[in-house]
Design a protein around this motif. Structure first.
Motif, short mmCIF file in Angstrom:
data_model
loop_
_atom_site.label_atom_id
_atom_site.label_comp_id
_atom_site.label_asym_id
_atom_site.label_seq_id
_atom_site.Cartn_x
_atom_site.Cartn_y
_atom_site.Cartn_z
N THR A 28 -12.42 6.66 0.87
CA THR A 28 -12.16 6.21 2.24
C THR A 28 -11.36 4.91 2.20
OG1 THR A 28 -14.15 4.86 2.38
CG2 THR A 28 -14.37 7.20 2.99
N PRO A 29 -10.70 4.56 3.30
CA PRO A 29 -9.99 3.27 3.33
C PRO A 29 -10.92 2.09 3.03
CG PRO A 29 -9.28 4.63 5.16
CD PRO A 29 -10.43 5.34 4.51
N ALA A 54 -1.46 6.68 4.64
CA ALA A 54 -1.02 6.88 6.01
C ALA A 54 -1.06 5.55 6.75
CB ALA A 54 -1.92 7.90 6.70
N PRO A 55 -0.12 5.34 7.67
CA PRO A 55 -0.09 4.07 8.42
C PRO A 55 -1.43 3.72 9.08
CG PRO A 55 1.89 5.31 8.86
CD PRO A 55 0.98 6.21 8.05
N GLU A 56 -2.14 4.70 9.59
CA GLU A 56 -3.41 4.41 10.26
C GLU A 56 -4.51 3.98 9.28
OE1 GLU A 56 -3.12 8.86 9.61
OE2 GLU A 56 -1.80 7.36 10.48
N GLN A 57 -4.33 4.21 8.00
CA GLN A 57 -5.31 3.79 6.99
C GLN A 57 -5.09 2.35 6.55
OE1 GLN A 57 -4.55 6.86 4.03
NE2 GLN A 57 -6.60 7.70 4.43
N ARG A 58 -3.91 1.84 6.72
CA ARG A 58 -3.56 0.53 6.17
C ARG A 58 -4.39 -0.61 6.75
NH1 ARG A 58 2.71 2.02 6.36
NH2 ARG A 58 2.69 3.37 4.53
N ASP A 59 -4.61 -0.60 8.05
CA ASP A 59 -5.41 -1.68 8.66
C ASP A 59 -6.85 -1.65 8.15
OD1 ASP A 59 -3.29 -2.68 10.12
OD2 ASP A 59 -3.82 -1.61 11.96
N ALA A 60 -7.42 -0.46 7.99
CA ALA A 60 -8.79 -0.35 7.49
C ALA A 60 -8.89 -0.81 6.04
CB ALA A 60 -9.30 1.09 7.63
N ILE A 61 -7.87 -0.50 5.24
CA ILE A 61 -7.85 -0.94 3.84
C ILE A 61 -7.76 -2.46 3.79
CG2 ILE A 61 -6.50 -0.93 1.71
CD1 ILE A 61 -5.73 2.00 2.42
N ALA A 62 -6.86 -3.04 4.56
CA ALA A 62 -6.69 -4.50 4.58
C ALA A 62 -7.97 -5.20 5.06
CB ALA A 62 -5.51 -4.88 5.46
N ALA A 63 -8.64 -4.65 6.06
CA ALA A 63 -9.88 -5.24 6.56
C ALA A 63 -10.97 -5.20 5.50
CB ALA A 63 -10.33 -4.52 7.83
N LEU A 69 0.86 -1.19 0.00
CA LEU A 69 0.00 0.00 0.00
C LEU A 69 0.90 1.23 0.00
CD1 LEU A 69 -2.58 -1.19 2.66
CD2 LEU A 69 -2.92 -1.09 0.18
N ARG A 70 1.09 1.80 -1.16
CA ARG A 70 1.94 2.98 -1.27
C ARG A 70 1.10 4.25 -1.23
NH1 ARG A 70 4.53 -0.15 -5.78
NH2 ARG A 70 6.32 -1.13 -4.80
N GLY A 71 1.61 5.24 -0.51
CA GLY A 71 0.94 6.53 -0.49
C GLY A 71 -0.19 6.66 0.51
N ALA A 118 -10.11 -2.81 -4.27
CA ALA A 118 -8.97 -3.72 -4.45
C ALA A 118 -9.44 -5.17 -4.37
CB ALA A 118 -7.89 -3.44 -3.42
N GLY A 119 -10.31 -5.48 -3.42
CA GLY A 119 -10.84 -6.84 -3.29
C GLY A 119 -11.63 -7.25 -4.52
N GLY A 120 -12.42 -6.34 -5.05
CA GLY A 120 -13.17 -6.62 -6.27
C GLY A 120 -12.25 -6.89 -7.45
N ARG A 121 -11.18 -6.10 -7.55
CA ARG A 121 -10.21 -6.30 -8.64
C ARG A 121 -9.53 -7.67 -8.51
NH1 ARG A 121 -7.31 -2.79 -12.10
NH2 ARG A 121 -9.30 -1.72 -11.97
N LEU A 122 -9.14 -8.03 -7.31
CA LEU A 122 -8.51 -9.34 -7.10
C LEU A 122 -9.46 -10.48 -7.41
CD1 LEU A 122 -6.43 -8.70 -3.88
CD2 LEU A 122 -5.54 -9.29 -6.12
N ALA A 123 -10.71 -10.35 -6.97
CA ALA A 123 -11.70 -11.41 -7.23
C ALA A 123 -11.91 -11.58 -8.72
CB ALA A 123 -13.01 -11.08 -6.53
N ARG A 124 -11.98 -10.50 -9.46
CA ARG A 124 -12.13 -10.60 -10.92
C ARG A 124 -10.90 -11.24 -11.55
NH1 ARG A 124 -14.41 -5.72 -9.88
NH2 ARG A 124 -12.61 -4.52 -10.57
N SER A 125 -9.73 -10.97 -11.01
CA SER A 125 -8.49 -11.55 -11.53
C SER A 125 -8.46 -13.06 -11.34
CB SER A 125 -7.27 -10.94 -10.86
OG SER A 125 -7.17 -9.57 -11.17
N VAL A 126 -8.99 -13.54 -10.24
CA VAL A 126 -9.03 -14.99 -9.98
C VAL A 126 -9.94 -15.67 -10.98
CG1 VAL A 126 -9.81 -16.74 -8.33
CG2 VAL A 126 -8.47 -14.78 -7.54
N ARG A 127 -11.04 -15.05 -11.32
CA ARG A 127 -12.02 -15.68 -12.22
C ARG A 127 -11.56 -15.67 -13.67
NH1 ARG A 127 -17.38 -12.97 -9.90
NH2 ARG A 127 -15.94 -11.27 -9.68
N SER A 128 -10.72 -14.73 -14.03
CA SER A 128 -10.36 -14.63 -15.45
C SER A 128 -9.19 -15.50 -15.82
CB SER A 128 -10.06 -13.19 -15.82
OG SER A 128 -9.04 -12.65 -15.02
#
Length: 88
Positions: free
Chosen positions: A70-71, A21-30, A17-19, A78-88
């Motif tokens: 928002t995070p 803030a550290p406090e946003q990273r956990d919310a993005i990952a969740a 996760l580039r760019g 990002a999760g949607g993009r990854l899920a589409r990548s798995v299916r294709s």
């Protein structure tokens, strides 16, 4: 013979996760985890993977965000993009 439901196991070894803030990273990952669980864990979607599918690694295209995001929105996109990548 009993039919076992399909099972999806996802392991994320590294999340870059580039760019952000550290406090946003956990919310993005969740949010990313939540989105993947919803999209890949739904038994109704199990047939999309066929009888067996294994991928050692997956690289999805970068997610382009609209501002302000928002995070939670970032992780869901990002999760949607990854899920589409798995299916294709």
């Amino acid at each position: 013979m009993t039919h076992r439901p399909s099972r999806v196991n996802v392991t994320i070894d590294r999340l870059v996760l580039r760019g952000f803030a550290p406090e946003q990273r956990d919310a993005i990952a969740a949010a990313l985890t939540r989105e993947l669980s919803e999209r890949l864990g739904d038994p109704a979607n199990a047939q999309q993977f066929g009888p067996s599918r294994s991928q050692a690694s997956l690289r999805a295209a970068p997610v382009r965000l609209t501002s302000p995001a928002t995070p939670q929105v970032i992780g869901a996109q990002a999760g949607g993009r990854l899920a589409r990548s798995v299916r294709s």
